[in-house]
Structures are given as C-alpha cells and as structure tokens.
Design a protein around this motif. Structure first.
Motif, PDB file in Angstrom:
ATOM      1  N   ALA A  70       0.836  -1.211   0.000  1.00  0.00           N
ATOM      2  CA  ALA A  70       0.000   0.000   0.000  1.00  0.00           C
ATOM      3  C   ALA A  70       0.864   1.253   0.000  1.00  0.00           C
ATOM      4  N   GLU A  71       1.939   1.225   0.768  1.00  0.00           N
ATOM      5  CA  GLU A  71       2.864   2.362   0.793  1.00  0.00           C
ATOM      6  C   GLU A  71       3.481   2.563  -0.590  1.00  0.00           C
ATOM      7  N   ARG A  72       3.896   1.479  -1.195  1.00  0.00           N
ATOM      8  CA  ARG A  72       4.533   1.547  -2.517  1.00  0.00           C
ATOM      9  C   ARG A  72       3.559   2.067  -3.582  1.00  0.00           C
ATOM     10  N   ASP A 115       5.332 -13.962   0.189  1.00  0.00           N
ATOM     11  CA  ASP A 115       6.477 -13.663  -0.686  1.00  0.00           C
ATOM     12  C   ASP A 115       6.019 -13.010  -1.980  1.00  0.00           C
ATOM     13  N   ARG A 116       4.907 -13.478  -2.527  1.00  0.00           N
ATOM     14  CA  ARG A 116       4.377 -12.901  -3.780  1.00  0.00           C
ATOM     15  C   ARG A 116       3.988 -11.440  -3.567  1.00  0.00           C
ATOM     16  N   ILE A 117       3.326 -11.151  -2.467  1.00  0.00           N
ATOM     17  CA  ILE A 117       2.919  -9.764  -2.186  1.00  0.00           C
ATOM     18  C   ILE A 117       4.137  -8.889  -1.939  1.00  0.00           C
ATOM     19  N   LEU A 118       5.114  -9.403  -1.214  1.00  0.00           N
ATOM     20  CA  LEU A 118       6.343  -8.636  -0.986  1.00  0.00           C
ATOM     21  C   LEU A 118       7.079  -8.381  -2.292  1.00  0.00           C
ATOM     22  N   ALA A 119       7.079  -9.345  -3.198  1.00  0.00           N
ATOM     23  CA  ALA A 119       7.702  -9.150  -4.502  1.00  0.00           C
ATOM     24  C   ALA A 119       6.990  -8.036  -5.267  1.00  0.00           C
ATOM     25  N   LEU A 120       5.669  -8.001  -5.192  1.00  0.00           N
ATOM     26  CA  LEU A 120       4.917  -6.926  -5.840  1.00  0.00           C
ATOM     27  C   LEU A 120       5.278  -5.571  -5.244  1.00  0.00           C
ATOM     28  N   ALA A 121       5.541  -5.551  -3.948  1.00  0.00           N
ATOM     29  CA  ALA A 121       5.868  -4.291  -3.262  1.00  0.00           C
ATOM     30  C   ALA A 121       7.244  -3.756  -3.621  1.00  0.00           C
ATOM     31  N   THR A 122       8.059  -4.593  -4.264  1.00  0.00           N
ATOM     32  CA  THR A 122       9.397  -4.110  -4.652  1.00  0.00           C
ATOM     33  C   THR A 122       9.432  -3.601  -6.086  1.00  0.00           C
ATOM     34  N   ARG A 123       8.322  -3.712  -6.789  1.00  0.00           N
ATOM     35  CA  ARG A 123       8.258  -3.228  -8.180  1.00  0.00           C
ATOM     36  C   ARG A 123       7.727  -1.832  -8.253  1.00  0.00           C
ATOM     37  N   GLU A 179      -3.975  -5.866  -5.985  1.00  0.00           N
ATOM     38  CA  GLU A 179      -2.821  -6.698  -6.330  1.00  0.00           C
ATOM     39  C   GLU A 179      -2.726  -7.916  -5.410  1.00  0.00           C
ATOM     40  N   ALA A 180      -2.982  -7.717  -4.135  1.00  0.00           N
ATOM     41  CA  ALA A 180      -2.946  -8.839  -3.190  1.00  0.00           C
ATOM     42  C   ALA A 180      -4.057  -9.840  -3.496  1.00  0.00           C
ATOM     43  N   MET A 181      -5.201  -9.351  -3.972  1.00  0.00           N
ATOM     44  CA  MET A 181      -6.299 -10.244  -4.350  1.00  0.00           C
ATOM     45  C   MET A 181      -5.900 -11.134  -5.519  1.00  0.00           C
ATOM     46  N   GLU A 182      -5.154 -10.575  -6.454  1.00  0.00           N
ATOM     47  CA  GLU A 182      -4.649 -11.381  -7.574  1.00  0.00           C
ATOM     48  C   GLU A 182      -3.736 -12.485  -7.038  1.00  0.00           C
ATOM     49  N   ALA A 183      -2.854 -12.122  -6.121  1.00  0.00           N
ATOM     50  CA  ALA A 183      -1.947 -13.111  -5.530  1.00  0.00           C
ATOM     51  C   ALA A 183      -2.731 -14.174  -4.767  1.00  0.00           C
ATOM     52  N   LEU A 184      -3.734 -13.753  -4.021  1.00  0.00           N
ATOM     53  CA  LEU A 184      -4.564 -14.697  -3.269  1.00  0.00           C
ATOM     54  C   LEU A 184      -5.261 -15.664  -4.225  1.00  0.00           C
ATOM     55  N   GLY A 185      -5.845 -15.126  -5.282  1.00  0.00           N
ATOM     56  CA  GLY A 185      -6.519 -15.976  -6.262  1.00  0.00           C
ATOM     57  C   GLY A 185      -5.575 -16.981  -6.898  1.00  0.00           C
ATOM     58  N   GLU A 186      -4.376 -16.524  -7.248  1.00  0.00           N
ATOM     59  CA  GLU A 186      -3.380 -17.421  -7.838  1.00  0.00           C
ATOM     60  C   GLU A 186      -3.010 -18.537  -6.871  1.00  0.00           C
ATOM     61  N   MET A 187      -2.822 -18.173  -5.609  1.00  0.00           N
ATOM     62  CA  MET A 187      -2.393 -19.160  -4.614  1.00  0.00           C
ATOM     63  C   MET A 187      -3.508 -20.173  -4.320  1.00  0.00           C
ATOM     64  N   VAL A 188      -4.743 -19.717  -4.257  1.00  0.00           N
ATOM     65  CA  VAL A 188      -5.865 -20.633  -4.030  1.00  0.00           C
ATOM     66  C   VAL A 188      -5.983 -21.585  -5.221  1.00  0.00           C
ATOM     67  N   TRP A 189      -5.880 -21.029  -6.433  1.00  0.00           N
ATOM     68  CA  TRP A 189      -5.962 -21.851  -7.644  1.00  0.00           C
ATOM     69  C   TRP A 189      -4.852 -22.904  -7.643  1.00  0.00           C
ATOM     70  N   ALA A 190      -3.629 -22.492  -7.317  1.00  0.00           N
ATOM     71  CA  ALA A 190      -2.500 -23.423  -7.300  1.00  0.00           C
ATOM     72  C   ALA A 190      -2.717 -24.519  -6.257  1.00  0.00           C
ATOM     73  N   SER A 191      -3.239 -24.151  -5.114  1.00  0.00           N
ATOM     74  CA  SER A 191      -3.493 -25.122  -4.055  1.00  0.00           C
ATOM     75  C   SER A 191      -4.549 -26.131  -4.488  1.00  0.00           C
ATOM     76  N   GLN A 192      -5.625 -25.628  -5.083  1.00  0.00           N
ATOM     77  CA  GLN A 192      -6.688 -26.518  -5.534  1.00  0.00           C
ATOM     78  C   GLN A 192      -6.192 -27.429  -6.655  1.00  0.00           C
ATOM     79  N   ARG A 193      -5.420 -26.878  -7.558  1.00  0.00           N
ATOM     80  CA  ARG A 193      -4.931 -27.645  -8.706  1.00  0.00           C
ATOM     81  C   ARG A 193      -3.965 -28.747  -8.273  1.00  0.00           C
ATOM     82  N   SER A 194      -3.107 -28.420  -7.318  1.00  0.00           N
ATOM     83  CA  SER A 194      -2.090 -29.390  -6.892  1.00  0.00           C
ATOM     84  C   SER A 194      -2.586 -30.338  -5.805  1.00  0.00           C
ATOM     85  N   GLY A 195      -3.679 -29.966  -5.140  1.00  0.00           N
ATOM     86  CA  GLY A 195      -4.163 -30.767  -4.022  1.00  0.00           C
ATOM     87  C   GLY A 195      -3.347 -30.572  -2.761  1.00  0.00           C
ATOM     88  N   GLN A 196      -2.450 -29.585  -2.786  1.00  0.00           N
ATOM     89  CA  GLN A 196      -1.599 -29.292  -1.631  1.00  0.00           C
ATOM     90  C   GLN A 196      -2.241 -28.198  -0.778  1.00  0.00           C
TER      91      GLN A 196
END
Length: 143
Positions: free
Chosen positions: A97-99, A135-143, A109-126
């Motif tokens: 938010a500061e960035r 880490d994904r959100i922190l990476a976004l904050a460095t751009r 942006e965090a919602m996109e990351a959340l959606g990606e992570m939920v999708w990956a979890s469901q797809r992999s069964g993990q």
C-alpha cells in the motif's frame, strides 16, 4: 467454519449497502463491507436490487467482474490483515500500500496473488502455501 451460500453473500452485501445509504446502524462487518462498496461505485447498481443480485450470473465470457466475489475478497484481505494471518500479511500489504500510495490498489494486487495461490493449491491438491503468498505480495511491493 462459516460457509454462506451464494444467496446469503449477495444478500449480505446488498443489505449492508442499503443500510449504509439509509444511515442505519451497521455491524462491524457490514461497515467494512460498506466501506469497500463505497470504493466501487461501478457495483452500486448491482447492489440496488437484492432479487436481481441473487439471480445475476457473472461469467468470464461476459467480461464483467463478479462484484460479490470481488467484495468478498476485499473482506477476506481485511480480515487477514486485521489478525496478521498468515503471519506477515499485515506488513506485506502495508508495504504494498505504501509503494502504491493506496490501500485499495494494494488490495487489488494482493487479491490477484490470493486468487493465484488458491488456484494453485486446488490444482495441486496441496495445502495453501501462506509463505509463498506473503512472498508474492512482498515481490509486488518491490516493483
């Protein structure tokens, strides 16, 4: 675990917005919902008629975002940040938010990351990987 039906979710957002517009008292969750709804004037027509909202269909092919899913994700992130769960989400969203100069923009942006992570979890069964999400959100904050 709380698992409301699609109708209950849609009714909740419509009623929260109606109460907000009428100046009626809101529960804390309704107040959070009304705050996010106010940030999205493009959704106001969708929330004005509860019966139409309950019946509405939102598909990717129609090119419209589902306002109820979008607002639910805002509430999910708000809750995650309020309890810092997964651990580190509060600092990560704050940094983003500061960035970006906007909590609203950071949420999107965090919602996109959340959606990606939920999708990956469901797809992999993990299980959901909370650290990868942070880490994904922190990476976004460095751009």
């Amino acid at each position: 675990m709380f698992a409301p039906s699609q109708e209950q979710v849609r009714r909740f957002f419509c009623e929260a917005w109606s109460k907000h517009q009428a100046g009626m008292p809101l529960t804390p969750l309704e107040a959070q919902a009304a705050d996010w709804i106010a940030e999205h004037p493009e959704y106001h027509p969708d929330l004005g008629d509860v019966d139409a909202a309950i019946a509405a269909q939102y598909s990717v092919e129609d090119g419209r975002t589902n306002p109820f899913l979008h607002l639910s994700m805002h509430l999910s992130l708000t809750e995650q940040v309020s309890i810092d769960q997964p651990r580190g989400i509060k600092a990560a969203v704050s940094k983003l938010a500061e960035r970006r100069g906007s909590l609203h923009a950071a949420h999107h942006e965090a919602m996109e990351a959340l959606g990606e992570m939920v999708w990956a979890s469901q797809r992999s069964g993990q299980p959901f990987d909370g650290q990868a999400y942070i880490d994904r959100i922190l990476a976004l904050a460095t751009r």
